[in-house]
Each structure stands twice: as C-alpha cells, then as structure tokens.
Scaffold this motif. Structure first.
Motif, PDB file in Angstrom:
ATOM      1  N   THR A   2      21.201 -15.049 -23.871  1.00 23.86           N
ATOM      2  CA  THR A   2      19.974 -15.758 -23.535  1.00 23.86           C
ATOM      3  C   THR A   2      18.799 -15.201 -24.338  1.00 23.86           C
ATOM      4  O   THR A   2      18.845 -14.073 -24.854  1.00 23.86           O
ATOM      5  N   GLU A   4      16.089 -14.288 -23.072  1.00 21.53           N
ATOM      6  CA  GLU A   4      15.568 -13.136 -22.326  1.00 21.53           C
ATOM      7  C   GLU A   4      16.325 -11.865 -22.705  1.00 21.53           C
ATOM      8  O   GLU A   4      15.717 -10.800 -22.855  1.00 21.53           O
ATOM      9  N   GLN A   5      17.632 -11.968 -22.883  1.00 17.23           N
ATOM     10  CA  GLN A   5      18.397 -10.793 -23.318  1.00 17.23           C
ATOM     11  C   GLN A   5      17.933 -10.332 -24.697  1.00 17.23           C
ATOM     12  O   GLN A   5      17.837  -9.129 -24.961  1.00 17.23           O
ATOM     13  N   ARG A   7      14.943 -10.746 -26.003  1.00 16.93           N
ATOM     14  CA  ARG A   7      13.618 -10.125 -25.869  1.00 16.93           C
ATOM     15  C   ARG A   7      13.749  -8.692 -25.338  1.00 16.93           C
ATOM     16  O   ARG A   7      13.058  -7.784 -25.790  1.00 16.93           O
ATOM     17  N   ILE A   8      14.639  -8.517 -24.375  1.00 17.55           N
ATOM     18  CA  ILE A   8      14.844  -7.175 -23.819  1.00 17.55           C
ATOM     19  C   ILE A   8      15.418  -6.246 -24.877  1.00 17.55           C
ATOM     20  O   ILE A   8      14.950  -5.112 -25.048  1.00 17.55           O
ATOM     21  N   LEU A  25       7.739  -5.138 -20.542  1.00 17.53           N
ATOM     22  CA  LEU A  25       8.241  -6.450 -20.123  1.00 17.53           C
ATOM     23  C   LEU A  25       7.986  -6.755 -18.645  1.00 17.53           C
ATOM     24  O   LEU A  25       8.319  -7.843 -18.179  1.00 17.53           O
ATOM     25  N   LEU A  27       9.535  -5.432 -16.130  1.00 22.18           N
ATOM     26  CA  LEU A  27      10.834  -5.507 -15.481  1.00 22.18           C
ATOM     27  C   LEU A  27      11.200  -4.122 -14.955  1.00 22.18           C
ATOM     28  O   LEU A  27      10.617  -3.117 -15.339  1.00 22.18           O
ATOM     29  N   ALA A  35      20.793  -5.757 -18.787  1.00 27.80           N
ATOM     30  CA  ALA A  35      20.797  -6.761 -19.848  1.00 27.80           C
ATOM     31  C   ALA A  35      21.443  -6.212 -21.119  1.00 27.80           C
ATOM     32  O   ALA A  35      22.232  -6.904 -21.778  1.00 27.80           O
ATOM     33  N   LEU A  72      14.250 -15.363 -32.100  1.00 30.49           N
ATOM     34  CA  LEU A  72      13.038 -15.477 -31.286  1.00 30.49           C
ATOM     35  C   LEU A  72      11.903 -16.111 -32.073  1.00 30.49           C
ATOM     36  O   LEU A  72      11.084 -16.846 -31.507  1.00 30.49           O
TER      37      LEU A  72
END
Length: 292
Positions: A2, A4-5, A7-8, A25, A27, A35, A72
């Motif tokens: 994903t 999001e993964q 970005r992490i 982030l 989080l 992740a 991204l």
C-alpha cells in the motif's frame, strides 16, 4: 503493498530510526514496526539491518527506496491533478530552499502568498544549495530556492532578487576597529565558514579567487552547517567569516559583529523547477506573486 506502507518505509529510511519516523507520521512505534515487518515478510527480503541500537538500510532496502520514492511521486502527481481542478481552493506546494533564502528572504513573501491563498498548503524544507537542487531533481520538491549557480540540465533556473556577502568579525578580532583590509591580510586570520555545498561558501570562494587568493590558503578553524551557528561562533571568537548581509544585519546593528569593507560580489538568488514536470496551479500562483 500500500501507499501507506511505502510512506512508512521512506520515513524510517530517512530517519534510520523507527521512533522518530513514528513521531513524524503521527503513528505508534508498533504500527510502524508492523508495516516494515509486513513488507519484509511478504517479499521475503530484509530492508533494514539492526546494528547496535539503530537500523540501517540493506542493499535491497537502498534499491527499494529509490522505487518507493518514485511511486509516491507519481501518486502525488495524481493528487495534484485533482487539486488543480479545484482552482486554488485547495492544493499544496513543496519547497526546498537554502538557508539564507529560507530564513531571511522567503518568510515575508510566503506570508503574503498565504494571506492571498489561505487554502494552499506550503511545505518548506531548509537545506543547503546542493541539497535543494537535488530535492527538485528527484521530485521531492516542486520548487527550489538557492543562492548559487546550479549545473543540472534537468532544472529550469530563473534569477530573482538577491543579496551581498560581507566579511564580519567579532569584537575580539584585530580587525574590529578597522574599516578596510587588503586582500593579502585575509590569510592572517582564522575563519569560520559554512560547509562545502552551501551557496554562501561557494560565493565567498569565488570572491577570493577574483582577489587572487586560493581558498585553500585560508586557515579554516570551523565549518558549520548553519548561518546562525557561524554567526554565533564568530561573535565569541577571534575568527572572521563571510555571511549574507541579510544574516549579519541584526548583529551589526547590535554591535556584536563588525563589518570589514572588502569587495565581494553581489549575488542573485535563483528559483528552480524541473523542466519535465509541469508546475501545479498553486506553484504558478506562487511564482507569479514572486514576480517570476
């Protein structure tokens, strides 16, 4: 996999630290670790090595980082299309600027733009000239603002307003009571300078060469990564430095620095954008407000 993964992963790679990436982030540390673990487990590859109490990218992780950033960047481009359709009612501009421009020239101009376009988000990264150009080249910044010439054929460069470098010393320096100095005397002082790669350093070295002095002939006591650190070091030492007149102005007014007249070239700043990437509507509006 994903977005999001990705970005992490990019955040962890950038910080080389899970906790700091989680804080950036917003989080939890466990969510970030999970992740990364999910990516490594799903593709049966290690992205990070645990070295002591820290982490470093593996060779596979370094290769994956380039691709993750590219993905991204494309996702951000897709979002930008929708933002542009909103006609400046929303959107963002990512900026990378070298320190003198970012700290002294840009702020009032960005504030004026913000007042005219309150719904446009401005994200500014403060780096040195070389790093700002690299950020635009890689697509991490839409616009760059720098103090020095850039030799990158992929970037469009437009000259804008600038400043002048001045040589300044603290009260303890023998030059503090003198108005002018000869070029030959520059080698007699110790110096505190910005790091190689900064626009200030490059411009000063060009000025030295023009005066017939090799930069390697100076006695450099310290190289520091910010204008403020250089200014503070010189105020409390018997060394000299070359700073933007914008940076030195407040210290000169307060009497903690003293200007020594020595002819250094005036410089213009430059705004950078990637030739092959169309500027967003928000970036066009910012450039128009800056007269570019």
């Amino acid at each position: 996999m994903t977005l999001e993964q990705l970005r992490i992963f990019i955040a962890v790679a950038g910080h080389q630290h899970v906790t700091r990436a989680a804080a950036e982030l917003h989080l939890t540390q466990s969510a970030v670790s999970a992740a990364i673990a999910a990516l490594e487990r799903r593709y049966d590859v290690r992205l990070f090595d645990r070295v002591g109490r820290g982490i470093v990218l593996t060779a596979a992780g370094q290769q994956f980082l380039r691709e993750a950033r590219a993905v991204l960047a494309r996702a951000d481009a897709a979002v930008q299309v929708l933002d542009d359709l909103a006609g400046l009612k929303r959107g963002s501009v990512t900026l990378a600027a070298s320190q003198t421009v970012a700290n002294y020239w840009l702020p009032p101009r960005l504030q004026a733009f913000r007042a005219a376009h309150p719904h446009i988000k401005l994200q500014l990264e403060i780096v040195n000239t070389t790093q700002a150009a690299q950020a635009v080249h890689e697509g991490r910044a839409e616009l760059g603002f720098v103090e020095d010439d850039i030799d990158d054929p992929t970037l469009a460069v437009r000259r804008i307003d600038g400043d002048r470098l001045v040589i300044v010393v603290g009260s303890r320096h023998p030059w503090a009571g003198q108005k002018t100095i000869a070029a030959s005397r520059l080698k007699a002082s110790c110096w505190v300078l910005r790091e190689p790669g900064s626009g200030t350093r490059a411009m000063f070295e060009r000025g030295l060469r023009k005066a017939g002095i090799k930069p390697s002939e100076l006695r450099i006591a310290l190289e520091l990564p910010s204008n403020e650190a250089v200014r503070a070091a010189v105020e409390s030492s018997d060394c000299a430095t070359a700073l933007s007149e914008l940076v030195a102005a407040s210290s000169l007014a307060a009497g903690t620095l003293h200007r020594v007249d020595f002819e250094l070239p005036r410089r213009s700043f430059a705004v950078l954008r990637h030739k092959e990437r169309s500027p967003s509507q928000a970036a066009k509006a910012l450039l128009a407000q800056l007269g570019c």
